[in-house]
Design a protein around this motif. Structure first.
Motif, PDB file in Angstrom:
ATOM      1  N   LEU A 122       0.871  -1.182   0.000  1.00 48.82           N
ATOM      2  CA  LEU A 122       0.000   0.000   0.000  1.00 48.82           C
ATOM      3  C   LEU A 122       0.904   1.227   0.000  1.00 48.82           C
ATOM      4  CD1 LEU A 122      -2.505  -1.293   2.683  1.00 48.82           C
ATOM      5  CD2 LEU A 122      -3.121  -0.710   0.341  1.00 48.82           C
ATOM      6  N   LYS A 123       0.397   2.317  -0.577  1.00 46.94           N
ATOM      7  CA  LYS A 123       1.213   3.537  -0.660  1.00 46.94           C
ATOM      8  C   LYS A 123       1.097   4.336   0.641  1.00 46.94           C
ATOM      9  CE  LYS A 123       1.520   4.000  -5.589  1.00 46.94           C
ATOM     10  NZ  LYS A 123       0.600   3.965  -6.696  1.00 46.94           N
ATOM     11  N   VAL A 124       1.710   3.772   1.679  1.00 43.77           N
ATOM     12  CA  VAL A 124       1.695   4.420   2.988  1.00 43.77           C
ATOM     13  C   VAL A 124       3.103   4.400   3.580  1.00 43.77           C
ATOM     14  CG1 VAL A 124      -0.699   3.754   3.471  1.00 43.77           C
ATOM     15  CG2 VAL A 124       1.161   2.301   4.277  1.00 43.77           C
ATOM     16  N   ASN A 125       3.301   5.250   4.568  1.00 44.32           N
ATOM     17  CA  ASN A 125       4.566   5.307   5.268  1.00 44.32           C
ATOM     18  C   ASN A 125       4.266   4.980   6.741  1.00 44.32           C
ATOM     19  OD1 ASN A 125       6.958   5.966   6.471  1.00 44.32           O
ATOM     20  ND2 ASN A 125       7.079   8.042   5.653  1.00 44.32           N
ATOM     21  N   ALA A 126       4.921   3.977   7.291  1.00 41.14           N
ATOM     22  CA  ALA A 126       4.713   3.603   8.698  1.00 41.14           C
ATOM     23  C   ALA A 126       5.997   3.851   9.478  1.00 41.14           C
ATOM     24  CB  ALA A 126       4.309   2.145   8.791  1.00 41.14           C
ATOM     25  N   GLN A 127       5.896   4.648  10.536  1.00 42.63           N
ATOM     26  CA  GLN A 127       7.067   4.957  11.353  1.00 42.63           C
ATOM     27  C   GLN A 127       6.805   4.550  12.800  1.00 42.63           C
ATOM     28  OE1 GLN A 127       6.680   9.118  10.791  1.00 42.63           O
ATOM     29  NE2 GLN A 127       7.989   9.212   8.988  1.00 42.63           N
ATOM     30  N   ILE A 128       7.799   3.902  13.394  1.00 42.88           N
ATOM     31  CA  ILE A 128       7.684   3.531  14.808  1.00 42.88           C
ATOM     32  C   ILE A 128       8.055   4.758  15.641  1.00 42.88           C
ATOM     33  CG2 ILE A 128       8.591   2.045  16.642  1.00 42.88           C
ATOM     34  CD1 ILE A 128       9.203  -0.042  14.399  1.00 42.88           C
ATOM     35  N   GLN A 129       7.155   5.131  16.561  1.00 43.96           N
ATOM     36  CA  GLN A 129       7.409   6.256  17.466  1.00 43.96           C
ATOM     37  C   GLN A 129       7.152   5.776  18.888  1.00 43.96           C
ATOM     38  OE1 GLN A 129       4.594   9.170  16.006  1.00 43.96           O
ATOM     39  NE2 GLN A 129       6.018   9.898  14.468  1.00 43.96           N
ATOM     40  N   ASP A 130       8.201   5.596  19.657  1.00 41.24           N
ATOM     41  CA  ASP A 130       8.076   5.061  21.019  1.00 41.24           C
ATOM     42  C   ASP A 130       7.280   3.758  20.999  1.00 41.24           C
ATOM     43  OD1 ASP A 130       9.593   7.021  22.247  1.00 41.24           O
ATOM     44  OD2 ASP A 130       7.892   8.371  22.427  1.00 41.24           O
ATOM     45  N   GLU A 131       6.123   3.735  21.694  1.00 40.48           N
ATOM     46  CA  GLU A 131       5.348   2.493  21.778  1.00 40.48           C
ATOM     47  C   GLU A 131       4.131   2.532  20.862  1.00 40.48           C
ATOM     48  OE1 GLU A 131       4.620   2.045  26.032  1.00 40.48           O
ATOM     49  OE2 GLU A 131       6.421   0.815  26.155  1.00 40.48           O
ATOM     50  N   GLN A 132       4.230   3.305  19.763  1.00 38.90           N
ATOM     51  CA  GLN A 132       3.129   3.353  18.804  1.00 38.90           C
ATOM     52  C   GLN A 132       3.691   3.481  17.393  1.00 38.90           C
ATOM     53  OE1 GLN A 132       1.004   6.785  20.284  1.00 38.90           O
ATOM     54  NE2 GLN A 132       1.934   8.112  18.769  1.00 38.90           N
ATOM     55  N   ILE A 133       2.799   3.366  16.406  1.00 42.28           N
ATOM     56  CA  ILE A 133       3.213   3.454  15.004  1.00 42.28           C
ATOM     57  C   ILE A 133       2.355   4.515  14.322  1.00 42.28           C
ATOM     58  CG2 ILE A 133       3.412   2.201  12.805  1.00 42.28           C
ATOM     59  CD1 ILE A 133       3.470  -0.389  14.654  1.00 42.28           C
ATOM     60  N   ARG A 134       3.006   5.467  13.654  1.00 41.06           N
ATOM     61  CA  ARG A 134       2.292   6.489  12.899  1.00 41.06           C
ATOM     62  C   ARG A 134       2.241   6.020  11.452  1.00 41.06           C
ATOM     63  NH1 ARG A 134       2.133  12.120  13.785  1.00 41.06           N
ATOM     64  NH2 ARG A 134       1.024  11.371  15.614  1.00 41.06           N
ATOM     65  N   VAL A 135       1.042   6.022  10.872  1.00 42.62           N
ATOM     66  CA  VAL A 135       0.876   5.619   9.472  1.00 42.62           C
ATOM     67  C   VAL A 135       0.406   6.842   8.698  1.00 42.62           C
ATOM     68  CG1 VAL A 135      -0.277   4.051   7.868  1.00 42.62           C
ATOM     69  CG2 VAL A 135       0.270   3.266  10.173  1.00 42.62           C
TER      70      VAL A 135
END
Length: 165
Positions: A122-135
């Motif tokens: 999928l055309k998304v960007n997923a970044q790990i931030q501390d104990e969560q993931i920003r999509v």
């Protein structure tokens, strides 16, 4: 300029609801004929994210866990948040069991989720931030596809989707 949309994948527990579930479970245990003499206790340590169960025997332990799980479900807390350790002997011939509460997404689980998202193409960007993931994505449809993907994955921990923008 295309606007980006985003949301966070989190794993959170409302400890007030956990407290309520424990109180309801204890009330039910004290009312049950087969358990009322078990002197069962659940002790919640919010800081350590741990519930300690102390009861008289294995039968009471199993029944108490079942009751607590049903109270979790009634209060909207995923029982996947409960990680049961092996029961161990306690003072006075009793049994204790530690239940870890999973809150926050561990690095290992965050990597699992981001890998799953990458492999979905999928055309998304997923970044790990501390104990969560920003999509982040430019299309809302792509974000919704990620939510569907994560909901359908058989994860052994609860997740919620927050900060949908």
């Amino acid at each position: 300029m295309a606007t980006n949309h985003s949301f966070d994948i989190v794993s959170e527990i409302d400890f007030q609801e956990v407290d309520n579930a424990i109180n309801q479970a204890l009330k039910e245990i004290q009312q049950r004929y087969d358990l009322k003499d078990s002197k069962t206790e659940f002790i919640l340590n919010k800081k350590e994210k741990v519930i300690t169960l102390n009861t008289k025997d294995d039968y009471s332990r199993k029944q108490s866990i079942d009751i607590l799980q049903s109270k979790f479900i009634k209060r909207g807390i995923s029982i996947k948040a409960m990680k049961l350790n092996e029961p161990e002997p306690a003072a006075g011939g009793r049994i204790k069991q530690i239940i870890n509460l999973q809150s926050g997404i561990s690095k290992e689980n965050a990597k699992k989720i981001t890998k799953m998202i990458k492999e979905s193409r999928l055309k998304v960007n997923a970044q790990i931030q501390d104990e969560q993931i920003r999509v982040i994505a430019s299309k809302i449809d792509d974000l919704q596809a990620v939510i569907k993907l994560i909901k359908e994955a058989d994860l052994d921990f609860p997740v919620q989707f927050t900060n949908y923008k």
